[in-house]
Design a protein around this motif. Structure first.
Motif, PDB file in Angstrom:
ATOM      1  N   ALA A  88       1.006  -1.165   0.000  1.00  0.00           N
ATOM      2  CA  ALA A  88       0.188  -0.115  -0.044  1.00  0.00           C
ATOM      3  C   ALA A  88       0.883   1.106   0.223  1.00  0.00           C
ATOM      4  CB  ALA A  88      -1.072  -0.101   1.231  1.00  0.00           C
ATOM      5  N   THR A  89       1.017   1.762  -1.146  1.00  0.00           N
ATOM      6  CA  THR A  89       2.041   3.041  -1.317  1.00  0.00           C
ATOM      7  C   THR A  89       1.127   4.334  -1.132  1.00  0.00           C
ATOM      8  OG1 THR A  89       1.648   3.042  -3.793  1.00  0.00           O
ATOM      9  CG2 THR A  89       3.527   1.738  -2.747  1.00  0.00           C
ATOM     10  N   GLN A  91       0.658   6.203  -3.304  1.00  0.00           N
ATOM     11  CA  GLN A  91      -0.211   6.247  -4.817  1.00  0.00           C
ATOM     12  C   GLN A  91      -1.530   5.289  -4.708  1.00  0.00           C
ATOM     13  OE1 GLN A  91       0.809   7.885  -7.456  1.00  0.00           O
ATOM     14  NE2 GLN A  91      -1.036   7.377  -8.499  1.00  0.00           N
ATOM     15  N   THR A  92      -1.299   4.299  -3.683  1.00  0.00           N
ATOM     16  CA  THR A  92      -2.560   3.668  -3.726  1.00  0.00           C
ATOM     17  C   THR A  92      -3.715   4.378  -2.809  1.00  0.00           C
ATOM     18  OG1 THR A  92      -1.067   1.513  -3.488  1.00  0.00           O
ATOM     19  CG2 THR A  92      -3.289   1.296  -2.651  1.00  0.00           C
ATOM     20  N   TYR A  93      -3.170   5.072  -1.833  1.00  0.00           N
ATOM     21  CA  TYR A  93      -3.897   5.777  -0.874  1.00  0.00           C
ATOM     22  C   TYR A  93      -4.718   6.984  -1.910  1.00  0.00           C
ATOM     23  CZ  TYR A  93      -2.681   3.754   3.309  1.00  0.00           C
ATOM     24  OH  TYR A  93      -2.393   2.844   4.490  1.00  0.00           O
ATOM     25  N   TYR A  94      -3.980   7.326  -2.766  1.00  0.00           N
ATOM     26  CA  TYR A  94      -4.338   8.593  -3.588  1.00  0.00           C
ATOM     27  C   TYR A  94      -5.437   8.014  -4.507  1.00  0.00           C
ATOM     28  CZ  TYR A  94      -4.116  12.229  -7.268  1.00  0.00           C
ATOM     29  OH  TYR A  94      -4.932  13.062  -8.233  1.00  0.00           O
ATOM     30  N   LEU A  95      -5.110   6.979  -5.295  1.00  0.00           N
ATOM     31  CA  LEU A  95      -6.209   6.372  -6.116  1.00  0.00           C
ATOM     32  C   LEU A  95      -7.374   6.000  -5.449  1.00  0.00           C
ATOM     33  CD1 LEU A  95      -3.730   4.173  -8.391  1.00  0.00           C
ATOM     34  CD2 LEU A  95      -4.852   6.186  -8.848  1.00  0.00           C
ATOM     35  N   THR A  96      -7.234   5.246  -4.205  1.00  0.00           N
ATOM     36  CA  THR A  96      -8.400   4.888  -3.448  1.00  0.00           C
ATOM     37  C   THR A  96      -9.322   6.104  -2.992  1.00  0.00           C
ATOM     38  OG1 THR A  96      -7.160   2.945  -3.006  1.00  0.00           O
ATOM     39  CG2 THR A  96      -9.338   3.575  -1.442  1.00  0.00           C
ATOM     40  N   PHE A  97      -8.800   6.918  -2.310  1.00  0.00           N
ATOM     41  CA  PHE A  97      -9.668   8.035  -1.646  1.00  0.00           C
ATOM     42  C   PHE A  97      -9.522   9.383  -2.297  1.00  0.00           C
ATOM     43  CE2 PHE A  97      -7.912   5.431   1.921  1.00  0.00           C
ATOM     44  CZ  PHE A  97      -9.176   4.863   2.507  1.00  0.00           C
ATOM     45  N   VAL A  98      -8.923   9.674  -3.597  1.00  0.00           N
ATOM     46  CA  VAL A  98      -9.000  10.909  -4.017  1.00  0.00           C
ATOM     47  C   VAL A  98      -9.695  10.683  -5.641  1.00  0.00           C
ATOM     48  CG1 VAL A  98      -7.834  13.016  -5.204  1.00  0.00           C
ATOM     49  CG2 VAL A  98      -7.248  11.895  -2.969  1.00  0.00           C
ATOM     50  N   VAL A  99      -9.042   9.559  -6.393  1.00  0.00           N
ATOM     51  CA  VAL A  99      -9.466   9.228  -7.708  1.00  0.00           C
ATOM     52  C   VAL A  99     -10.728   8.614  -7.734  1.00  0.00           C
ATOM     53  CG1 VAL A  99      -8.931   8.022  -9.853  1.00  0.00           C
ATOM     54  CG2 VAL A  99      -7.127   9.088  -8.358  1.00  0.00           C
ATOM     55  N   ASP A 100     -10.917   7.823  -6.802  1.00  0.00           N
ATOM     56  CA  ASP A 100     -12.467   7.120  -6.924  1.00  0.00           C
ATOM     57  C   ASP A 100     -13.328   7.903  -6.305  1.00  0.00           C
ATOM     58  OD1 ASP A 100     -14.390   5.535  -6.139  1.00  0.00           O
ATOM     59  OD2 ASP A 100     -13.275   3.377  -5.841  1.00  0.00           O
ATOM     60  N   PRO A 101     -14.441   8.016  -6.697  1.00  0.00           N
ATOM     61  CA  PRO A 101     -15.703   8.977  -6.316  1.00  0.00           C
ATOM     62  C   PRO A 101     -16.265   8.316  -4.716  1.00  0.00           C
ATOM     63  CG  PRO A 101     -16.120   8.266  -8.574  1.00  0.00           C
ATOM     64  CD  PRO A 101     -14.832   7.746  -8.248  1.00  0.00           C
ATOM     65  N   ASP A 137      -5.349  11.538   9.826  1.00  0.00           N
ATOM     66  CA  ASP A 137      -3.967  12.291   9.290  1.00  0.00           C
ATOM     67  C   ASP A 137      -3.160  11.576   8.652  1.00  0.00           C
ATOM     68  OD1 ASP A 137      -5.440  14.531  10.910  1.00  0.00           O
ATOM     69  OD2 ASP A 137      -3.874  14.307  12.653  1.00  0.00           O
ATOM     70  N   PHE A 138      -3.040  10.184   9.146  1.00  0.00           N
ATOM     71  CA  PHE A 138      -2.036   9.239   8.162  1.00  0.00           C
ATOM     72  C   PHE A 138      -2.625   9.111   6.827  1.00  0.00           C
ATOM     73  CE2 PHE A 138      -1.004   5.030   6.812  1.00  0.00           C
ATOM     74  CZ  PHE A 138       0.461   5.088   6.863  1.00  0.00           C
ATOM     75  N   ILE A 139      -3.921   8.813   6.576  1.00  0.00           N
ATOM     76  CA  ILE A 139      -4.457   8.882   5.244  1.00  0.00           C
ATOM     77  C   ILE A 139      -4.083  10.008   4.267  1.00  0.00           C
ATOM     78  CG2 ILE A 139      -6.305   8.459   3.859  1.00  0.00           C
ATOM     79  CD1 ILE A 139      -7.405   6.668   5.947  1.00  0.00           C
ATOM     80  N   SER A 140      -4.428  11.110   5.091  1.00  0.00           N
ATOM     81  CA  SER A 140      -4.221  12.462   4.418  1.00  0.00           C
ATOM     82  C   SER A 140      -2.732  12.809   3.930  1.00  0.00           C
ATOM     83  CB  SER A 140      -4.798  13.621   5.459  1.00  0.00           C
ATOM     84  OG  SER A 140      -6.145  13.434   5.599  1.00  0.00           O
ATOM     85  N   ASN A 141      -1.803  12.160   5.217  1.00  0.00           N
ATOM     86  CA  ASN A 141      -0.601  12.673   4.753  1.00  0.00           C
ATOM     87  C   ASN A 141      -0.013  11.721   3.708  1.00  0.00           C
ATOM     88  OD1 ASN A 141      -0.028  14.418   6.817  1.00  0.00           O
ATOM     89  ND2 ASN A 141       0.612  12.927   8.261  1.00  0.00           N
ATOM     90  N   ARG A 142      -0.582  10.427   3.544  1.00  0.00           N
ATOM     91  CA  ARG A 142      -0.031   9.470   2.375  1.00  0.00           C
ATOM     92  C   ARG A 142      -0.682   9.963   1.246  1.00  0.00           C
ATOM     93  NH1 ARG A 142       1.817   4.396   3.927  1.00  0.00           N
ATOM     94  NH2 ARG A 142       2.404   4.284   1.805  1.00  0.00           N
ATOM     95  N   ILE A 143      -1.999  10.733   1.195  1.00  0.00           N
ATOM     96  CA  ILE A 143      -2.503  11.322   0.054  1.00  0.00           C
ATOM     97  C   ILE A 143      -1.441  12.439  -0.550  1.00  0.00           C
ATOM     98  CG2 ILE A 143      -4.384  12.619  -0.939  1.00  0.00           C
ATOM     99  CD1 ILE A 143      -6.089  10.774   0.761  1.00  0.00           C
ATOM    100  N   SER A 144      -1.128  13.421   0.566  1.00  0.00           N
ATOM    101  CA  SER A 144      -0.439  14.469   0.275  1.00  0.00           C
ATOM    102  C   SER A 144       0.916  14.148  -0.264  1.00  0.00           C
ATOM    103  CB  SER A 144      -0.145  15.365   1.714  1.00  0.00           C
ATOM    104  OG  SER A 144      -1.376  15.874   1.835  1.00  0.00           O
ATOM    105  N   ASN A 150       7.768  15.535  -6.010  1.00  0.00           N
ATOM    106  CA  ASN A 150       9.001  14.683  -5.902  1.00  0.00           C
ATOM    107  C   ASN A 150       8.869  13.369  -5.892  1.00  0.00           C
ATOM    108  OD1 ASN A 150      10.505  16.864  -6.395  1.00  0.00           O
ATOM    109  ND2 ASN A 150      10.606  17.650  -4.204  1.00  0.00           N
ATOM    110  N   TYR A 151       7.437  12.864  -5.644  1.00  0.00           N
ATOM    111  CA  TYR A 151       7.069  11.612  -5.342  1.00  0.00           C
ATOM    112  C   TYR A 151       7.477  10.503  -6.405  1.00  0.00           C
ATOM    113  CZ  TYR A 151       4.115   7.361  -4.276  1.00  0.00           C
ATOM    114  OH  TYR A 151       3.799   6.254  -4.004  1.00  0.00           O
ATOM    115  N   SER A 152       7.980   9.514  -5.747  1.00  0.00           N
ATOM    116  CA  SER A 152       8.247   8.373  -6.811  1.00  0.00           C
ATOM    117  C   SER A 152       7.793   7.123  -6.138  1.00  0.00           C
ATOM    118  CB  SER A 152       9.862   8.261  -7.003  1.00  0.00           C
ATOM    119  OG  SER A 152       9.909   6.923  -7.838  1.00  0.00           O
TER     120      SER A 152
END
Length: 169
Positions: A88-89, A91-101, A137-144, A150-152
């Motif tokens: 769970a990177t 990017q996974t958090y971003y796709l799950t909680f931002v991209v997916d409606p 906060d953890f989920i928000s930080n992973r999304i940020s 600079n994220y890879s």
């Protein structure tokens, strides 16, 4: 002579009683043996049925995997994403909680439930609220982190697997 005949008759009668008892025991044992054989036969039939079901389920799983792997179908949320890593990177958090409606709805629900005034007059309630807030906060930080220029994801995976030392969190 009559006494000997009487003794012989008594002996023959006792042997006949023994034969009847042994015959009854043998008949009972045959009945038990037959019952056990029938149970064993039914168990083998059930085992064979289960074996066939297992084979059918394995085939179904293989078909589903092949369907998913070969799927280029566009769903409601864009292209099907084939995950190459199981971590769970960010990017996974971003796709799950931002991209997916639906993920956005969940994130908004988390924010409404867990991002409120943390401190109360009850120390335990304050601790509970702080713990809930830390998850959000953890989920928000992973999304940020995933939105950072600079994220890879490859570097984060290398760090998470212990191949690289960094300050990712």
């Amino acid at each position: 002579m009559s006494i000997l005949a009487l003794i012989a008759c008594a002996f023959i009668y006792s042997k006949e009683v023994q034969v009847k008892e042994l015959s009854k025991q043998l008949f009972d044992e045959k009945g038990v043996s037959s019952h056990l054989r029938n149970e064993k036969h039914h168990e083998w039939e059930r085992a064979e049925t289960f074996q066939q079901e297992i084979i059918a389920h394995k085939q179904e799983i293989a078909d589903l995997k092949a369907t998913f792997k070969n799927s280029n179908d566009d769903g409601d949320f864009g292209k099907v994403i084939h995950w190459t890593n199981q971590m769970a990177t960010s990017q996974t958090y971003y796709l799950t909680f931002v991209v997916d409606p639906n993920g956005r709805k969940i994130m908004n629900d988390f924010e409404n439930r867990f991002k409120r005034s943390l401190f109360t007059n009850d120390e335990r309630e304050t601790c509970r609220r702080i713990g809930q807030s830390e998850v959000f906060d953890f989920i928000s930080n992973r999304i940020s982190n995933a939105q950072s220029p600079n994220y890879s994801e490859q570097l984060e995976i290398a760090y998470l697997t212990g191949q690289l030392e960094s300050n990712y969190d």
